[in-house]
Each structure stands twice: as C-alpha cells, then as structure tokens.
Design a protein around this motif. Structure first.
Motif, PDB file in Angstrom:
ATOM      1  N   PHE A 152       0.830  -1.203   0.000  1.00  0.00           N
ATOM      2  CA  PHE A 152       0.000   0.000   0.000  1.00  0.00           C
ATOM      3  C   PHE A 152       0.868   1.258   0.000  1.00  0.00           C
ATOM      4  N   ARG A 153       1.933   1.262   0.796  1.00  0.00           N
ATOM      5  CA  ARG A 153       2.814   2.434   0.829  1.00  0.00           C
ATOM      6  C   ARG A 153       3.489   2.647  -0.518  1.00  0.00           C
ATOM      7  N   ALA A 154       3.911   1.547  -1.144  1.00  0.00           N
ATOM      8  CA  ALA A 154       4.556   1.675  -2.457  1.00  0.00           C
ATOM      9  C   ALA A 154       3.563   2.156  -3.509  1.00  0.00           C
ATOM     10  N   ALA A 155       2.333   1.636  -3.460  1.00  0.00           N
ATOM     11  CA  ALA A 155       1.326   2.044  -4.445  1.00  0.00           C
ATOM     12  C   ALA A 155       0.898   3.486  -4.232  1.00  0.00           C
ATOM     13  N   SER A 156       0.885   3.944  -2.985  1.00  0.00           N
ATOM     14  CA  SER A 156       0.476   5.321  -2.719  1.00  0.00           C
ATOM     15  C   SER A 156       1.470   6.326  -3.275  1.00  0.00           C
ATOM     16  N   LYS A 157       2.752   5.941  -3.331  1.00  0.00           N
ATOM     17  CA  LYS A 157       3.772   6.850  -3.848  1.00  0.00           C
ATOM     18  C   LYS A 157       3.835   6.842  -5.369  1.00  0.00           C
ATOM     19  N   THR A 158       3.236   5.848  -5.997  1.00  0.00           N
ATOM     20  CA  THR A 158       3.274   5.760  -7.455  1.00  0.00           C
ATOM     21  C   THR A 158       2.311   6.766  -8.062  1.00  0.00           C
ATOM     22  N   SER A 159       2.801   7.518  -9.007  1.00  0.00           N
ATOM     23  CA  SER A 159       1.954   8.514  -9.669  1.00  0.00           C
ATOM     24  C   SER A 159       0.912   7.814 -10.528  1.00  0.00           C
ATOM     25  N   TYR A 164      -7.535   5.396  -2.943  1.00  0.00           N
ATOM     26  CA  TYR A 164      -8.675   4.491  -2.885  1.00  0.00           C
ATOM     27  C   TYR A 164      -8.388   3.207  -3.663  1.00  0.00           C
ATOM     28  N   GLU A 165      -7.823   3.345  -4.863  1.00  0.00           N
ATOM     29  CA  GLU A 165      -7.476   2.163  -5.651  1.00  0.00           C
ATOM     30  C   GLU A 165      -6.410   1.335  -4.953  1.00  0.00           C
ATOM     31  N   ALA A 166      -5.432   2.014  -4.330  1.00  0.00           N
ATOM     32  CA  ALA A 166      -4.381   1.295  -3.608  1.00  0.00           C
ATOM     33  C   ALA A 166      -4.956   0.533  -2.418  1.00  0.00           C
TER      34      ALA A 166
END
Length: 311
Positions: A152-159, A164-166
C-alpha cells in the motif's frame, strides 16, 4: 423336640432372652457368609482400562502431528516467511491425526460409556492439534498484513494511482492470502486482522493528505513571496527610470593591468552609468612569465573584456 412340661416350668423372661439370643446367632451366621459370583468384575474397571488405551493412542498420534507442526513453525516464526497453502496443510495434519486415531483406537463396542469416552478423546485430540496450528495461523496473518502495508505504501507513492485504488488492491491481496491460510471447516477467522489493516491504511491516507496539504500551503506561501519580490523589483525599476531616465540595455566591463606594475584598471558601463576603478593587485604569476612577461604592450595576457546585453 422339647417337652412342653419343661417349657412350662421356665419363666417367660428367661424364654424371651433365649429366643433373642438365638435370633442374634442366626443373624451373625448369615452376615459372615460370603457370596461370590464367578467372573464378577467391579463396575468401572473396564471403562478405566479403555480410557487408558485411548490415551496411549492419542499420545502417539499427537507426537507425529507435532513433528509436522514444527516444520510449519520454523518457516513462519523463525524464518518469518509466508507458507503458501497453510490452510490446506493444517487441514491435512488434523485429518491425518483423526484418521490414525480412528484406525489405531480399540473399538468401543456396544458399551455406551466406552463410546462416550471414545468421542471425548477424539475431541481432545482435534483440539490439541488445532490449538498450535491456530497460533501459527495468527502469526501468518500478521506477516500477510505487513506485506499488504508495504504494498500500500509503495502504491500510494506511485503517480497515477489513487489512494482508494491502492486500498482496494491491498485489501484484496490480504483477503486472498488470509483465505488461503484459513483451515476449511474450522472456527478460524481473519476479520479482526482485516479490520485492523483497513484502519492502518486509513490512518496512513489521512497522514498523507495532511502532508500534501502542508506542502501545498508551503508552495503557495513561496509563490506569494516570489510575487511580492517581483512586484518590489518592478517598483524599484520604475523608480530608477523616473530618477535616471530610460536605462540602456548594454552592460560593458573592461579590465587592464599596466605592464611591469601592480596597478589594475577596471571600467564598467551598466544601466546607463559608467564606473572606473584603479586597484593595486600584485601579480602572483609574474615570476613564471619571465622578467618582461610575454608582451610589453596590450595583449590577451593583460587585457580583460566582458560584454553583457540585457533585453
């Protein structure tokens, strides 16, 4: 037979005592008689022996199941790695233990007490095998939760990926792993771990929103400060134009060192104003150039020229 004439001569009190003594002797003789039925076993002896046999079978089956559980414990606890198909493996260990107990345990027959003892030992065996497996199950859920939070942390940083999707992707990954680790037909449940994961993700999302808001406010403040400085610079330029008139876009600078001296002459022309400066600067590289230097006149070695044009 006893002569009735003799009995008539005995007092009634003596006769009563005689008959009472006779009754006591008869009763004592009957009480000392032991009646033993052949092949008579005290009640409960057979049940205790059957329970001991079942306990021995249960212990041997439990030792074998403990060895299989220990392999899983090493992977999950010591190596901190997620065991794929943990639920199926746990179910296999339990079923094998129950099947082995049913095969090796003596038959209860038609005895209701022995049948009840058999069912009780079977339940105890299942509980004894299930308890350590459930502890490992909870530990595996903790590992799955940590992996999901890292994703989740990695997906949140991805542009390009919204929070919500993460969160949906992370929750789906955890649910799939937890379902795979749950033993079928048991009372194992991962709803509390899933709720905790969702709570942590919400807290991280809120913290990220606050950090974004602080960053945006800081950027707005910097932009406001730059706009203020630019407006002040424009005001200064307007005042200079009012005082000195229209400034020239040309900026010119000239520097000249007088040969065989330490005097350096500098001239500049900037924003319509000229400036001339004479300074005494020793030439540190003169000994390297010889007694007269490279040249005695004006040349590249003692003449500097710079030109700056502002548009």
């Amino acid at each position: 037979s006893i002569d009735s004439s003799l009995l008539s001569n005995i007092p009634y009190t003596t006769m009563a005592r005689f008959f009472g003594l006779a009754l006591l002797l008869i009763a004592g003789a009957e009480s000392t008689t032991v009646q033993r039925a052949p092949f008579c076993i005290p009640r409960g002896g057979a049940g205790d022996g059957y329970a001991a046999q079942l306990e021995g079978v249960k212990s041997s089956v439990m030792d074998k199941a403990t060895a299989a559980i220990e392999e899983l414990r090493k992977s999950i606890v010591e190596e901190a790695s997620v065991v794929e198909g943990f639920g199926a493996q746990a179910d296999t260990i339990c079923n094998q233990a129950l099947e082995e107990f049913a095969t090796k345990a003596p038959d209860a027959g038609d005895d209701a007490v022995d049948a009840s003892t058999y069912d009780k030992k079977l339940e105890e065996l299942e509980a004894s095998v299930d308890a350590p497996l459930q502890v490992l199950y909870l530990r595996q859920l903790a590992l799955l939760r940590e992996q999901a939070l890292q994703q989740f942390r990695a997906a949140s940083k991805t542009s390009g990926t919204s929070e919500y999707e993460a969160m949906l992707a992370t929750d789906g990954q955890f649910s799939q792993g937890a379902e795979d680790a749950t033993r079928e037909g048991s009372d194992w449940d991962y709803s509390s771990e899933r709720s905790y994961l969702q709570s942590v993700m919400n807290n991280i999302a809120e913290s990220g929103k606050k950090a974004t808001e602080v960053t945006m406010k800081s950027a707005q403040q910097q932009q406001t400060a730059m706009q203020f400085l630019q407006s002040q610079q424009q005001m200064i330029q307007q005042l200079q134009q009012q005082l000195y008139g229209q400034s020239s876009p040309w900026n010119l600078g000239v520097a000249y060192r007088i040969p065989d001296t330490n005097f350096n002459l500098q001239g500049s022309y900037q924003q319509g104003r000229g400036n001339l400066q004479l300074s005494c600067v020793p030439d540190e590289y003169a000994p390297m150039l010889g007694p007269n230097g490279f040249t005695n006149g004006v040349g590249p070695g003692n003449l500097g020229l710079s030109l700056n044009l502002s548009v």
